[in-house]
Write a protein that holds these residues in place. Structure first.
Motif, PDB file in Angstrom:
ATOM      1  N   ARG A   8       0.845  -1.200   0.000  1.00  0.00           N
ATOM      2  CA  ARG A   8       0.000   0.000   0.000  1.00  0.00           C
ATOM      3  C   ARG A   8       0.882   1.253   0.000  1.00  0.00           C
ATOM      4  O   ARG A   8       1.650   1.476   0.921  1.00  0.00           O
ATOM      5  N   ALA A   9       0.762   2.071  -1.015  1.00  0.00           N
ATOM      6  CA  ALA A   9       1.542   3.309  -1.108  1.00  0.00           C
ATOM      7  C   ALA A   9       0.693   4.463  -0.596  1.00  0.00           C
ATOM      8  O   ALA A   9       0.327   5.374  -1.327  1.00  0.00           O
ATOM      9  N   GLY A  10       0.345   4.411   0.676  1.00  0.00           N
ATOM     10  CA  GLY A  10      -0.496   5.442   1.256  1.00  0.00           C
ATOM     11  C   GLY A  10      -1.956   5.196   0.907  1.00  0.00           C
ATOM     12  O   GLY A  10      -2.299   4.241   0.213  1.00  0.00           O
ATOM     13  N   PRO A  11      -2.849   6.050   1.402  1.00  0.00           N
ATOM     14  CA  PRO A  11      -4.285   5.895   1.108  1.00  0.00           C
ATOM     15  C   PRO A  11      -4.534   5.878  -0.394  1.00  0.00           C
ATOM     16  O   PRO A  11      -4.051   6.728  -1.132  1.00  0.00           O
ATOM     17  N   GLY A  12      -5.279   4.907  -0.847  1.00  0.00           N
ATOM     18  CA  GLY A  12      -5.580   4.804  -2.265  1.00  0.00           C
ATOM     19  C   GLY A  12      -4.475   4.187  -3.082  1.00  0.00           C
ATOM     20  O   GLY A  12      -4.517   4.216  -4.310  1.00  0.00           O
ATOM     21  N   GLY A  13      -3.442   3.627  -2.428  1.00  0.00           N
ATOM     22  CA  GLY A  13      -2.336   3.021  -3.156  1.00  0.00           C
ATOM     23  C   GLY A  13      -2.759   1.770  -3.905  1.00  0.00           C
ATOM     24  O   GLY A  13      -3.716   1.107  -3.550  1.00  0.00           O
ATOM     25  N   LYS A  14      -2.025   1.447  -4.943  1.00  0.00           N
ATOM     26  CA  LYS A  14      -2.324   0.297  -5.786  1.00  0.00           C
ATOM     27  C   LYS A  14      -1.802  -0.977  -5.125  1.00  0.00           C
ATOM     28  O   LYS A  14      -0.607  -1.106  -4.867  1.00  0.00           O
ATOM     29  N   ARG A  15      -2.686  -1.934  -4.861  1.00  0.00           N
ATOM     30  CA  ARG A  15      -2.297  -3.178  -4.202  1.00  0.00           C
ATOM     31  C   ARG A  15      -2.675  -4.412  -5.001  1.00  0.00           C
ATOM     32  O   ARG A  15      -2.199  -5.499  -4.719  1.00  0.00           O
ATOM     33  N   HIS A  16      -3.534  -4.231  -5.981  1.00  0.00           N
ATOM     34  CA  HIS A  16      -4.089  -5.369  -6.710  1.00  0.00           C
ATOM     35  C   HIS A  16      -3.755  -5.272  -8.206  1.00  0.00           C
ATOM     36  O   HIS A  16      -3.383  -4.208  -8.695  1.00  0.00           O
ATOM     37  N   PRO A  17      -3.912  -6.380  -8.925  1.00  0.00           N
ATOM     38  CA  PRO A  17      -3.465  -6.404 -10.325  1.00  0.00           C
ATOM     39  C   PRO A  17      -4.345  -5.604 -11.278  1.00  0.00           C
ATOM     40  O   PRO A  17      -5.508  -5.314 -10.994  1.00  0.00           O
ATOM     41  N   THR A  18      -3.735  -5.285 -12.419  1.00  0.00           N
ATOM     42  CA  THR A  18      -4.451  -4.686 -13.542  1.00  0.00           C
ATOM     43  C   THR A  18      -4.501  -5.722 -14.657  1.00  0.00           C
ATOM     44  O   THR A  18      -3.460  -6.206 -15.103  1.00  0.00           O
ATOM     45  N   ILE A  19      -5.700  -6.070 -15.095  1.00  0.00           N
ATOM     46  CA  ILE A  19      -5.908  -7.102 -16.108  1.00  0.00           C
ATOM     47  C   ILE A  19      -6.263  -6.420 -17.421  1.00  0.00           C
ATOM     48  O   ILE A  19      -7.220  -5.640 -17.482  1.00  0.00           O
ATOM     49  N   GLY A  20      -5.504  -6.715 -18.466  1.00  0.00           N
ATOM     50  CA  GLY A  20      -5.741  -6.091 -19.760  1.00  0.00           C
ATOM     51  C   GLY A  20      -6.966  -6.629 -20.473  1.00  0.00           C
ATOM     52  O   GLY A  20      -7.682  -7.496 -19.971  1.00  0.00           O
ATOM     53  N   HIS A  21      -7.183  -6.144 -21.679  1.00  0.00           N
ATOM     54  CA  HIS A  21      -8.336  -6.562 -22.477  1.00  0.00           C
ATOM     55  C   HIS A  21      -8.138  -7.988 -23.000  1.00  0.00           C
ATOM     56  O   HIS A  21      -7.025  -8.397 -23.357  1.00  0.00           O
ATOM     57  N   GLY A  22      -9.235  -8.745 -23.054  1.00  0.00           N
ATOM     58  CA  GLY A  22      -9.210 -10.067 -23.676  1.00  0.00           C
ATOM     59  C   GLY A  22      -8.401 -11.114 -22.936  1.00  0.00           C
ATOM     60  O   GLY A  22      -8.013 -12.122 -23.521  1.00  0.00           O
ATOM     61  N   VAL A  23      -8.181 -10.934 -21.654  1.00  0.00           N
ATOM     62  CA  VAL A  23      -7.415 -11.903 -20.861  1.00  0.00           C
ATOM     63  C   VAL A  23      -8.329 -13.043 -20.416  1.00  0.00           C
ATOM     64  O   VAL A  23      -9.510 -12.830 -20.128  1.00  0.00           O
ATOM     65  N   ALA A  24      -7.773 -14.269 -20.345  1.00  0.00           N
ATOM     66  CA  ALA A  24      -8.500 -15.425 -19.816  1.00  0.00           C
ATOM     67  C   ALA A  24      -7.739 -15.957 -18.609  1.00  0.00           C
ATOM     68  O   ALA A  24      -6.530 -16.184 -18.686  1.00  0.00           O
ATOM     69  N   ILE A  25      -8.443 -16.151 -17.496  1.00  0.00           N
ATOM     70  CA  ILE A  25      -7.825 -16.607 -16.247  1.00  0.00           C
ATOM     71  C   ILE A  25      -8.484 -17.907 -15.825  1.00  0.00           C
ATOM     72  O   ILE A  25      -9.691 -17.951 -15.560  1.00  0.00           O
ATOM     73  N   GLY A  26      -7.694 -18.994 -15.763  1.00  0.00           N
ATOM     74  CA  GLY A  26      -8.220 -20.320 -15.476  1.00  0.00           C
ATOM     75  C   GLY A  26      -8.631 -20.508 -14.034  1.00  0.00           C
ATOM     76  O   GLY A  26      -8.258 -19.745 -13.137  1.00  0.00           O
ATOM     77  N   ALA A  27      -9.390 -21.581 -13.792  1.00  0.00           N
ATOM     78  CA  ALA A  27      -9.950 -21.858 -12.475  1.00  0.00           C
ATOM     79  C   ALA A  27      -8.859 -21.976 -11.416  1.00  0.00           C
ATOM     80  O   ALA A  27      -7.833 -22.616 -11.620  1.00  0.00           O
ATOM     81  N   GLY A  28      -9.091 -21.336 -10.276  1.00  0.00           N
ATOM     82  CA  GLY A  28      -8.183 -21.447  -9.154  1.00  0.00           C
ATOM     83  C   GLY A  28      -6.926 -20.609  -9.242  1.00  0.00           C
ATOM     84  O   GLY A  28      -6.100 -20.655  -8.327  1.00  0.00           O
ATOM     85  N   ALA A  29      -6.748 -19.836 -10.291  1.00  0.00           N
ATOM     86  CA  ALA A  29      -5.529 -19.030 -10.434  1.00  0.00           C
ATOM     87  C   ALA A  29      -5.523 -17.887  -9.432  1.00  0.00           C
ATOM     88  O   ALA A  29      -6.564 -17.336  -9.078  1.00  0.00           O
TER      89      ALA A  29
END
Length: 230
Positions: free
Chosen positions: A112-133
């Motif tokens: 966490r880079a202070g309040p509102g910091g980025k902690r989670h991923p950014t997923i691009g367009h057309g991505v496929a994420i398999g079960a349990g990933a």
């Protein structure tokens, strides 16, 4: 209207080819996205407690947990959906496919880079994420990437790349990667530093008790033999 766009996406991408009525009424992923739109609007308007209540209701109804702060693009298809978790600062592009059990999460509070910091991923367009990933941390998954089932992704994934395994790497790197001994497991939160094996402890206690009984029986036999000899 987004609901029709989502229904069309489900009918195009699901091999079961549901009817319009089925897609509208029987797909938790569609319902989760629509409820998230409401929660996200409330969140951005400053009604964070109400937004969390809507998000909690969404999880109760669909089994999909999306923080109201997460940003989701158009035509997201969450197939099956149960157990999906999407964190507060996650961002998802258009035409993304997510299967059940997927987590878009953070690694620790250190990210966490202070309040509102980025902690989670950014997923691009057309991505496929398999079960349990598990896609963890403030990383980016490029457009058109593919993440295999049960993969753990904690570093950037280039556009169009396919990654599998733990840690996630392209398939060709999985084959050429030298085998290394696994590091000793670390205890999870709330666990003891030393391994705890209650079954093993119970077996050890039973063995000790059995050894004591055998010693006592041998002593009784010895005493009986001595008395008989007298």
């Amino acid at each position: 209207m987004e609901v029709f766009e989502l229904v069309r996406t489900i009918r195009e991408r699901d091999p079961a080819r549901p009817t319009w009525v089925e897609a509208l009424t029987c797909y938790a992923g569609l319902q989760a996205v629509l409820m998230h739109r409401l929660a996200h609007a409330l969140y951005r308007a400053g009604f964070k407690a109400v937004a969390r209540a809507v998000s909690h209701t969404n999880r109760f109804i669909t089994g999909i947990e999306i923080h109201p702060g997460a940003r989701i693009g158009r035509r997201l298809f969450i197939d099956h959906g149960m157990g999906v978790v999407i964190g507060e600062t996650a961002e998802i592009g258009d035409d993304v496919l997510i299967y059940h059990g997927v987590t878009l999460g953070g690694l620790s509070l250190a990210n966490r880079a202070g309040p509102g910091g980025k902690r989670h991923p950014t997923i691009g367009h057309g991505v496929a994420i398999g079960a349990g990933a598990q896609v963890l941390g403030p990383i980016r998954v490029g457009d058109g990437a593919r993440i295999g089932a049960n993969a753990v992704v904690a570093s950037e994934v280039p556009a169009g790349e396919t990654v599998i395994g733990i840690p996630a790497r392209p398939p060709q790197e999985q084959r050429t990667q030298p085998i290394r001994p696994a590091p000793p497991p670390s205890p999870g939160y709330g666990l003891l530093d030393q391994p705890c094996d209650p079954v093993g402890e119970e077996l050890a206690a039973l063995r000790a008790e059995l050894a004591a009984l055998r010693a006592e029986l041998a002593e009784l036999r010895r005493t009986r033999t001595m008395r008989a000899a007298e």
